[in-house]
Design a protein around this motif. Structure first.
Motif, PDB file in Angstrom:
ATOM      1  N   LEU A   1       1.182  -1.484   0.038  1.00  0.00           N
ATOM      2  CA  LEU A   1      -0.139   0.103   0.337  1.00  0.00           C
ATOM      3  C   LEU A   1       0.779   1.335   0.051  1.00  0.00           C
ATOM      4  CD1 LEU A   1      -2.749  -1.294   2.417  1.00  0.00           C
ATOM      5  CD2 LEU A   1      -2.675  -1.184  -0.061  1.00  0.00           C
ATOM      6  N   HIS A   2       1.829   1.233   0.515  1.00  0.00           N
ATOM      7  CA  HIS A   2       2.753   2.175   0.530  1.00  0.00           C
ATOM      8  C   HIS A   2       3.378   3.285  -1.248  1.00  0.00           C
ATOM      9  CE1 HIS A   2       5.317   5.201   3.271  1.00  0.00           C
ATOM     10  NE2 HIS A   2       6.480   4.963   2.349  1.00  0.00           N
ATOM     11  N   ARG A   3       3.544   1.524  -1.332  1.00  0.00           N
ATOM     12  CA  ARG A   3       4.270   1.929  -3.191  1.00  0.00           C
ATOM     13  C   ARG A   3       3.125   2.158  -3.612  1.00  0.00           C
ATOM     14  NH1 ARG A   3       5.822  -2.818  -5.666  1.00  0.00           N
ATOM     15  NH2 ARG A   3       6.843  -0.824  -7.383  1.00  0.00           N
ATOM     16  N   PHE A   4       1.903   2.378  -3.629  1.00  0.00           N
ATOM     17  CA  PHE A   4       1.217   2.623  -4.563  1.00  0.00           C
ATOM     18  C   PHE A   4      -0.421   3.718  -3.354  1.00  0.00           C
ATOM     19  CE2 PHE A   4       2.122  -1.174  -6.092  1.00  0.00           C
ATOM     20  CZ  PHE A   4       2.830  -1.255  -7.200  1.00  0.00           C
ATOM     21  N   PRO A   5       0.387   4.408  -3.236  1.00  0.00           N
ATOM     22  CA  PRO A   5      -0.509   5.559  -2.479  1.00  0.00           C
ATOM     23  C   PRO A   5      -1.313   5.864  -3.244  1.00  0.00           C
ATOM     24  CG  PRO A   5       1.356   6.529  -2.893  1.00  0.00           C
ATOM     25  CD  PRO A   5       1.751   5.666  -2.768  1.00  0.00           C
ATOM     26  N   GLU A   6      -2.565   6.691  -2.421  1.00  0.00           N
ATOM     27  CA  GLU A   6      -4.477   7.317  -3.376  1.00  0.00           C
ATOM     28  C   GLU A   6      -4.622   8.487  -2.250  1.00  0.00           C
ATOM     29  OE1 GLU A   6      -5.461   3.759  -5.822  1.00  0.00           O
ATOM     30  OE2 GLU A   6      -5.427   3.684  -4.332  1.00  0.00           O
ATOM     31  N   SER A   7      -4.770   9.344  -2.883  1.00  0.00           N
ATOM     32  CA  SER A   7      -4.691  10.766  -2.240  1.00  0.00           C
ATOM     33  C   SER A   7      -6.774  10.589  -1.786  1.00  0.00           C
ATOM     34  CB  SER A   7      -4.588  12.106  -2.461  1.00  0.00           C
ATOM     35  OG  SER A   7      -4.550  11.934  -3.696  1.00  0.00           O
TER      36      SER A   7
ATOM     37  N   TYR B   1      -8.274  14.971 -12.585  1.00  0.00           N
ATOM     38  CA  TYR B   1      -7.361  13.969 -12.115  1.00  0.00           C
ATOM     39  C   TYR B   1      -8.118  13.179 -11.450  1.00  0.00           C
ATOM     40  CZ  TYR B   1      -4.283  12.732  -8.355  1.00  0.00           C
ATOM     41  OH  TYR B   1      -3.604  12.761  -7.106  1.00  0.00           O
ATOM     42  N   ALA B   2      -9.587  12.318 -11.468  1.00  0.00           N
ATOM     43  CA  ALA B   2     -10.128  12.229 -11.034  1.00  0.00           C
ATOM     44  C   ALA B   2      -9.819  10.812 -11.624  1.00  0.00           C
ATOM     45  CB  ALA B   2     -11.530  11.757 -10.360  1.00  0.00           C
ATOM     46  N   GLN B   3      -9.998  11.278 -13.419  1.00  0.00           N
ATOM     47  CA  GLN B   3     -10.654  10.284 -14.088  1.00  0.00           C
ATOM     48  C   GLN B   3      -8.835   9.355 -14.445  1.00  0.00           C
ATOM     49  OE1 GLN B   3     -12.038  12.063 -17.598  1.00  0.00           O
ATOM     50  NE2 GLN B   3     -13.735  12.457 -17.071  1.00  0.00           N
ATOM     51  N   GLU B   4      -7.852  10.260 -13.842  1.00  0.00           N
ATOM     52  CA  GLU B   4      -6.648   9.919 -14.740  1.00  0.00           C
ATOM     53  C   GLU B   4      -6.310   8.643 -13.374  1.00  0.00           C
ATOM     54  OE1 GLU B   4      -3.955  13.570 -13.976  1.00  0.00           O
ATOM     55  OE2 GLU B   4      -4.199  14.377 -16.238  1.00  0.00           O
ATOM     56  N   CYS B   5      -6.639   9.151 -11.747  1.00  0.00           N
ATOM     57  CA  CYS B   5      -6.168   7.826 -11.207  1.00  0.00           C
ATOM     58  C   CYS B   5      -7.071   6.365 -11.326  1.00  0.00           C
ATOM     59  CB  CYS B   5      -6.404   8.747  -9.316  1.00  0.00           C
ATOM     60  SG  CYS B   5      -6.005  10.120  -8.306  1.00  0.00           S
ATOM     61  N   TYR B   6      -7.848   7.050 -11.428  1.00  0.00           N
ATOM     62  CA  TYR B   6      -8.907   5.125 -11.998  1.00  0.00           C
ATOM     63  C   TYR B   6      -8.572   4.932 -13.162  1.00  0.00           C
ATOM     64  CZ  TYR B   6     -13.329   2.762 -12.659  1.00  0.00           C
ATOM     65  OH  TYR B   6     -13.861   1.583 -13.455  1.00  0.00           O
ATOM     66  N   ARG B   7      -8.140   5.695 -13.788  1.00  0.00           N
ATOM     67  CA  ARG B   7      -7.456   4.044 -14.774  1.00  0.00           C
ATOM     68  C   ARG B   7      -5.782   4.293 -14.320  1.00  0.00           C
ATOM     69  NH1 ARG B   7      -8.867   8.970 -18.619  1.00  0.00           N
ATOM     70  NH2 ARG B   7      -6.387   9.710 -18.218  1.00  0.00           N
ATOM     71  N   ARG B   8      -4.937   4.810 -13.759  1.00  0.00           N
ATOM     72  CA  ARG B   8      -3.874   4.402 -13.427  1.00  0.00           C
ATOM     73  C   ARG B   8      -4.269   2.921 -11.833  1.00  0.00           C
ATOM     74  NH1 ARG B   8      -1.686   8.719  -8.425  1.00  0.00           N
ATOM     75  NH2 ARG B   8      -3.545   7.569  -7.331  1.00  0.00           N
ATOM     76  N   ALA B   9      -5.167   3.257 -11.131  1.00  0.00           N
ATOM     77  CA  ALA B   9      -6.076   2.352 -10.383  1.00  0.00           C
ATOM     78  C   ALA B   9      -5.939   0.625 -11.738  1.00  0.00           C
ATOM     79  CB  ALA B   9      -6.494   2.394  -9.829  1.00  0.00           C
TER      80      ALA B   9
ATOM     81  N   VAL C   1       9.462   2.604  -1.471  1.00  0.00           N
ATOM     82  CA  VAL C   1       9.422   4.238  -1.822  1.00  0.00           C
ATOM     83  C   VAL C   1       7.717   4.070  -2.819  1.00  0.00           C
ATOM     84  CG1 VAL C   1      10.516   4.608  -3.808  1.00  0.00           C
ATOM     85  CG2 VAL C   1      10.334   5.856  -1.765  1.00  0.00           C
ATOM     86  N   SER C   2       7.491   5.101  -2.875  1.00  0.00           N
ATOM     87  CA  SER C   2       6.000   5.417  -3.282  1.00  0.00           C
ATOM     88  C   SER C   2       6.569   5.627  -4.692  1.00  0.00           C
ATOM     89  CB  SER C   2       5.329   6.982  -2.949  1.00  0.00           C
ATOM     90  OG  SER C   2       4.564   7.767  -3.945  1.00  0.00           O
ATOM     91  N   THR C   3       5.211   5.296  -5.969  1.00  0.00           N
ATOM     92  CA  THR C   3       5.990   5.503  -6.851  1.00  0.00           C
ATOM     93  C   THR C   3       5.036   6.145  -7.924  1.00  0.00           C
ATOM     94  OG1 THR C   3       3.921   3.592  -7.564  1.00  0.00           O
ATOM     95  CG2 THR C   3       6.609   2.662  -7.391  1.00  0.00           C
ATOM     96  N   HIS C   4       4.166   7.394  -6.696  1.00  0.00           N
ATOM     97  CA  HIS C   4       3.647   8.420  -7.142  1.00  0.00           C
ATOM     98  C   HIS C   4       3.585   8.812  -7.329  1.00  0.00           C
ATOM     99  CE1 HIS C   4      -0.563   5.116  -6.995  1.00  0.00           C
ATOM    100  NE2 HIS C   4       0.182   4.883  -8.401  1.00  0.00           N
ATOM    101  N   PRO C   5       4.306   9.939  -7.641  1.00  0.00           N
ATOM    102  CA  PRO C   5       4.581  11.320  -7.966  1.00  0.00           C
ATOM    103  C   PRO C   5       3.976  12.212  -6.803  1.00  0.00           C
ATOM    104  CG  PRO C   5       5.525  10.978  -9.835  1.00  0.00           C
ATOM    105  CD  PRO C   5       4.644  10.217  -9.259  1.00  0.00           C
ATOM    106  N   ASN C   6       4.779  12.828  -5.747  1.00  0.00           N
ATOM    107  CA  ASN C   6       3.949  13.932  -4.924  1.00  0.00           C
ATOM    108  C   ASN C   6       2.918  13.212  -4.168  1.00  0.00           C
ATOM    109  OD1 ASN C   6       5.660  16.040  -5.729  1.00  0.00           O
ATOM    110  ND2 ASN C   6       4.329  16.052  -7.321  1.00  0.00           N
ATOM    111  N   LEU C   7       2.660  12.015  -4.085  1.00  0.00           N
ATOM    112  CA  LEU C   7       1.196  11.494  -2.915  1.00  0.00           C
ATOM    113  C   LEU C   7       2.480  10.509  -1.889  1.00  0.00           C
ATOM    114  CD1 LEU C   7      -0.994  10.117  -5.581  1.00  0.00           C
ATOM    115  CD2 LEU C   7      -1.139  12.391  -3.865  1.00  0.00           C
ATOM    116  N   MET C   8       2.665  10.013  -0.952  1.00  0.00           N
ATOM    117  CA  MET C   8       3.264   9.565   0.442  1.00  0.00           C
ATOM    118  C   MET C   8       1.785   9.192   1.271  1.00  0.00           C
ATOM    119  SD  MET C   8       6.150  10.218   2.617  1.00  0.00           S
ATOM    120  CE  MET C   8       6.639  10.312   3.726  1.00  0.00           C
TER     121      MET C   8
END
Length: 434
Positions: free
Chosen positions: A24-30, A72-80, A140-147
């Protein structure tokens, strides 16, 4: 007498929970984008053959505060979708309906116990310094500026662990234990949606917990907290008029100047004699070019107070300052509500029972009866809902050394707290369901 949890291989489970936390730490989501996180929790429940509620069923759409913009929401959904591939689960969550609710029904009738675990991350860039364990150990987080800079990855793993422990003791349970994996705690945005959906209906006891904070001692646990800061989050939007900064500056109304004026005066709001009060400007964005009078500026800010009344004083003062600054520069002004939570008081009856349960947990070396939380906590919304209907509530703290302050790019914690907190939660729930 210490409770052994002898139906479960605790050593094996500790390693598995740490692996879950690190994943979960590697793939953080806001906030409101915790798609993959929710899927991973549901997949753990599938292994246990436990029913899970998720999607629109556990949310009140009108009370989902501070949603991200559509792009942003759509980008996050596609990423997931790319990261977990579970479109069968994700489809029900699209639009921000993240988080899930898991119930364990005992073999005997009894009360309903609810437990809240938050799952979102922070908008923080994680350090790549090799002294930082997640960087050194490869998670470490793989998502820029998210941790996960507040330990919510640990909270999710703790909840999964507690469920696994309780599932092994259903024959001893008199009642139902309801785990709420809540999205959007940061910014005080998610609890209202869960609460208004009816998820808390029928709850007799509810408790939540947080790792670290100022309790930097593995084995120490707080049975209750005080000093919750009521808080309001909002965006201040200044609307000016664009003009050429050299040729016709008098034709423009500088929205960024109005916002900057507001920043200085927000920080000058008098503090309240009745208790702690805070104001913070987190971000300020405005303007389109060096030679253009800025037409718009948007500020993200928050107020806090030891009580709801003190926070209301701070919020009213902040709104007044922003409106006056806008008028000063001949700009329009509007505010956009983004989230809020009130103060809360833990119930002595539940606190007493928590203390008794903690005394039976191997590894708990010190019990703190009442801890100074010293910050905002979205969980207070759930506490107030349950208390308003006659139920009891408390917020615990699970002690652990931390490597840096919460919400810092170097934040990390001692992972041994995961199993210890899971045991504590499971035993408290078992004792409430006797």
């Amino acid at each position: 007498m210490k409770f052994a949890f002898d139906r479960v291989n605790l050593t094996e489970m500790a390693d598995e929970l740490i692996a879950i936390r690190r994943d979960l730490h590697r793939f953080p989501e806001s906030a409101w984008t915790e798609y993959r996180t929710t899927v991973k929790i549901i997949e753990q429940m599938e292994k246990l053959d436990l029913p899970v509620r998720y999607g629109k069923e556990i949310h009140s759409r009108a009370d989902m505060y501070g949603l991200p913009d559509d792009r942003y929401a759509q980008e996050c959904y596609r990423r997931a979708k790319e990261e977990c591939g579970r479109e069968d689960l994700l489809a029900a969550m699209e639009g921000g309906f993240t988080g899930c609710v898991v119930e364990i029904k005992g073999d005997h009738p009894g009360p309903v116990v609810a437990i809240r675990m938050d799952i979102d991350c922070n908008d923080v860039a994680e350090t790549l310094n090799p002294e930082h364990i997640p960087a050194r150990e490869g998670f470490v987080s793989t998502h820029p500026n998210l941790m996960h800079a507040c330990g919510h990855d640990g909270h999710a793993a703790i909840g999964i662990g507690a469920i696994r422990l309780l599932a092994a003791y259903r024959d001893q349970m008199h009642g139902t234990v309801r785990f709420i994996f809540q999205p959007a705690e940061e910014g005080l945005r998610g609890a209202a949606s869960i609460t208004k959906s009816g998820v808390l209906d029928g709850v007799n006891w509810i408790f939540g917990g947080h790792i670290g904070l100022k309790l930097n001692e593995l084995g120490a646990m707080a049975a209750a907290s005080h000093g919750f800061l009521a808080s309001t989050k909002f965006d201040a939007i200044f609307k000016g008029r664009a003009a050429h900064a050299g040729a016709s500056p008098e034709m423009g109304h500088n929205a960024l100047a109005a916002a900057a004026c507001a920043v200085l005066n927000l920080l000058a709001i008098p503090r309240h004699s009745g208790g702690s009060s805070r104001v913070n400007i987190g971000t300020l964005h405005g303007g389109t070019g060096r030679n253009v009078i800025p037409e718009e500026a948007v500020m993200a800010l928050e107020t806090r107070g030891l009580t709801t009344e003190i926070n209301e004083f701070m919020t009213a003062a902040a709104e007044r300052v922003c409106k006056a600054a806008a008028e000063m520069y001949e700009c329009g002004y509007e505010s956009r509500f983004m989230g809020a939570a009130g103060s809360a008081v833990c119930d002595p009856e539940l606190v007493s029972r928590v203390i008794d349960s903690l005394g039976t947990i191997d590894g708990v070396t010190r019990i703190v009866e009442d801890f100074d939380f010293g910050g905002g906590e979205d969980f207070t919304t759930m506490m107030a809902e349950v208390q308003s209907k006659g139920g009891k509530a408390t917020e615990m703290v699970f002690g652990t050394p931390i490597k840096a302050p919460h919400h810092n790019g170097f934040f990390d914690f001692d992972e041994r707290v995961i199993l210890l907190a899971a045991k504590a939660i499971a035993k408290i729930a078992l004792d409430l369901c006797r």
